[in-house]
Design a protein around this motif. Structure first.
Motif, PDB file in Angstrom:
ATOM      1  N   MET A 133      15.047   2.184  -1.725  1.00 63.35           N
ATOM      2  CA  MET A 133      13.647   1.946  -2.019  1.00 63.35           C
ATOM      3  C   MET A 133      13.130   3.093  -2.886  1.00 63.35           C
ATOM      4  O   MET A 133      13.491   4.242  -2.641  1.00 63.35           O
ATOM      5  N   PRO A 134      12.277   2.796  -3.849  1.00 64.40           N
ATOM      6  CA  PRO A 134      11.691   3.860  -4.656  1.00 64.40           C
ATOM      7  C   PRO A 134      10.889   4.850  -3.799  1.00 64.40           C
ATOM      8  O   PRO A 134      10.299   4.486  -2.784  1.00 64.40           O
ATOM      9  N   THR A 135      10.880   6.086  -4.244  1.00 67.10           N
ATOM     10  CA  THR A 135      10.161   7.159  -3.561  1.00 67.10           C
ATOM     11  C   THR A 135       8.971   7.583  -4.399  1.00 67.10           C
ATOM     12  O   THR A 135       9.058   7.650  -5.628  1.00 67.10           O
ATOM     13  N   TYR A 136       7.874   7.883  -3.725  1.00 66.22           N
ATOM     14  CA  TYR A 136       6.638   8.322  -4.378  1.00 66.22           C
ATOM     15  C   TYR A 136       6.164   9.605  -3.717  1.00 66.22           C
ATOM     16  O   TYR A 136       6.128   9.705  -2.492  1.00 66.22           O
ATOM     17  N   ILE A 137       5.822  10.572  -4.540  1.00 66.23           N
ATOM     18  CA  ILE A 137       5.241  11.822  -4.048  1.00 66.23           C
ATOM     19  C   ILE A 137       3.759  11.767  -4.375  1.00 66.23           C
ATOM     20  O   ILE A 137       3.382  11.593  -5.537  1.00 66.23           O
ATOM     21  N   GLY A 176       4.911  -2.830   4.333  1.00 69.51           N
ATOM     22  CA  GLY A 176       6.341  -2.863   4.050  1.00 69.51           C
ATOM     23  C   GLY A 176       6.864  -1.592   3.419  1.00 69.51           C
ATOM     24  O   GLY A 176       7.966  -1.554   2.877  1.00 69.51           O
ATOM     25  N   ALA A 177       6.079  -0.528   3.487  1.00 69.93           N
ATOM     26  CA  ALA A 177       6.490   0.776   2.963  1.00 69.93           C
ATOM     27  C   ALA A 177       6.674   1.725   4.136  1.00 69.93           C
ATOM     28  O   ALA A 177       6.537   1.327   5.296  1.00 69.93           O
ATOM     29  N   LYS A 178       6.997   2.986   3.822  1.00 74.47           N
ATOM     30  CA  LYS A 178       7.225   3.955   4.898  1.00 74.47           C
ATOM     31  C   LYS A 178       6.718   5.325   4.470  1.00 74.47           C
ATOM     32  O   LYS A 178       7.025   5.794   3.377  1.00 74.47           O
ATOM     33  N   ASP A 220       6.267  -0.627  -7.127  1.00 75.59           N
ATOM     34  CA  ASP A 220       5.046   0.072  -7.520  1.00 75.59           C
ATOM     35  C   ASP A 220       3.795  -0.605  -6.973  1.00 75.59           C
ATOM     36  O   ASP A 220       2.827   0.065  -6.613  1.00 75.59           O
ATOM     37  N   GLU A 221       3.813  -1.923  -6.911  1.00 74.35           N
ATOM     38  CA  GLU A 221       2.642  -2.652  -6.424  1.00 74.35           C
ATOM     39  C   GLU A 221       2.343  -2.326  -4.966  1.00 74.35           C
ATOM     40  O   GLU A 221       1.192  -2.118  -4.584  1.00 74.35           O
ATOM     41  N   SER A 247       1.041   1.226  -4.744  1.00 79.05           N
ATOM     42  CA  SER A 247      -0.339   1.266  -5.245  1.00 79.05           C
ATOM     43  C   SER A 247      -1.313   0.677  -4.240  1.00 79.05           C
ATOM     44  O   SER A 247      -2.409   1.209  -4.033  1.00 79.05           O
ATOM     45  N   ALA A 248      -0.922  -0.413  -3.587  1.00 82.91           N
ATOM     46  CA  ALA A 248      -1.792  -1.028  -2.576  1.00 82.91           C
ATOM     47  C   ALA A 248      -2.043  -0.061  -1.420  1.00 82.91           C
ATOM     48  O   ALA A 248      -3.179   0.066  -0.944  1.00 82.91           O
ATOM     49  N   ALA A 249      -0.999   0.624  -0.980  1.00 81.24           N
ATOM     50  CA  ALA A 249      -1.150   1.583   0.118  1.00 81.24           C
ATOM     51  C   ALA A 249      -2.105   2.703  -0.272  1.00 81.24           C
ATOM     52  O   ALA A 249      -2.976   3.107   0.513  1.00 81.24           O
ATOM     53  N   LEU A 250      -1.975   3.189  -1.496  1.00 86.85           N
ATOM     54  CA  LEU A 250      -2.825   4.298  -1.936  1.00 86.85           C
ATOM     55  C   LEU A 250      -4.249   3.847  -2.228  1.00 86.85           C
ATOM     56  O   LEU A 250      -5.194   4.609  -2.031  1.00 86.85           O
ATOM     57  N   LEU A 251      -4.419   2.601  -2.645  1.00 81.13           N
ATOM     58  CA  LEU A 251      -5.779   2.059  -2.794  1.00 81.13           C
ATOM     59  C   LEU A 251      -6.468   1.982  -1.436  1.00 81.13           C
ATOM     60  O   LEU A 251      -7.640   2.340  -1.303  1.00 81.13           O
ATOM     61  N   GLN A 252      -5.733   1.516  -0.425  1.00 82.22           N
ATOM     62  CA  GLN A 252      -6.301   1.467   0.924  1.00 82.22           C
ATOM     63  C   GLN A 252      -6.697   2.864   1.383  1.00 82.22           C
ATOM     64  O   GLN A 252      -7.769   3.053   1.953  1.00 82.22           O
ATOM     65  N   LEU A 253      -5.852   3.828   1.129  1.00 77.43           N
ATOM     66  CA  LEU A 253      -6.139   5.210   1.517  1.00 77.43           C
ATOM     67  C   LEU A 253      -7.394   5.710   0.812  1.00 77.43           C
ATOM     68  O   LEU A 253      -8.278   6.307   1.426  1.00 77.43           O
TER      69      LEU A 253
END
Length: 98
Positions: free
Chosen positions: A1-5, A36-38, A60-61, A64-70
């Motif tokens: 899975m892609p990783t995001y910092i 569905g992310a971690k 990426d979607e 992005s959704a997780a960070l929009l919620q945050l």
């Protein structure tokens, strides 16, 4: 899975409620998981950013959704970087070489 910092800075509201930051981090981890992310890790830092979060997401979607919620909660602003591990970087180099 892609990783995001994700580099996070508290808003004025978030700073005023800093005592709740550990609980907010747990809630963020749960919200990310529902998408569905971690949330792999979260660190409180000294310097230009207040927190650093490492997230895995299928795409990426989803990230992005997780960070929009945050962001909608109003406690932090974020800057997110797509990170590549060693194996991914080897594939990128191979593609670049032709």
């Amino acid at each position: 899975m892609p990783t995001y910092i994700t580099l996070l800075s508290w808003t004025d509201h978030g700073a005023r409620h800093s005592r709740d930051t550990a609980e907010r981090a747990k809630a963020f981890g749960s919200a990310v998981q529902k998408l569905g992310a971690k949330l792999l890790s979260i660190h409180w830092t000294v310097g230009p950013y207040d927190l650093v979060a490492i997230i895995e997401a299928p795409d990426d979607e989803t990230a992005s959704a997780a960070l929009l919620q945050l962001g909608e909660v109003g406690n932090v602003r974020s800057t997110t970087l797509r990170a590549f591990g060693p194996e991914e970087m080897e594939r990128i180099i191979a593609k670049a070489a032709g």
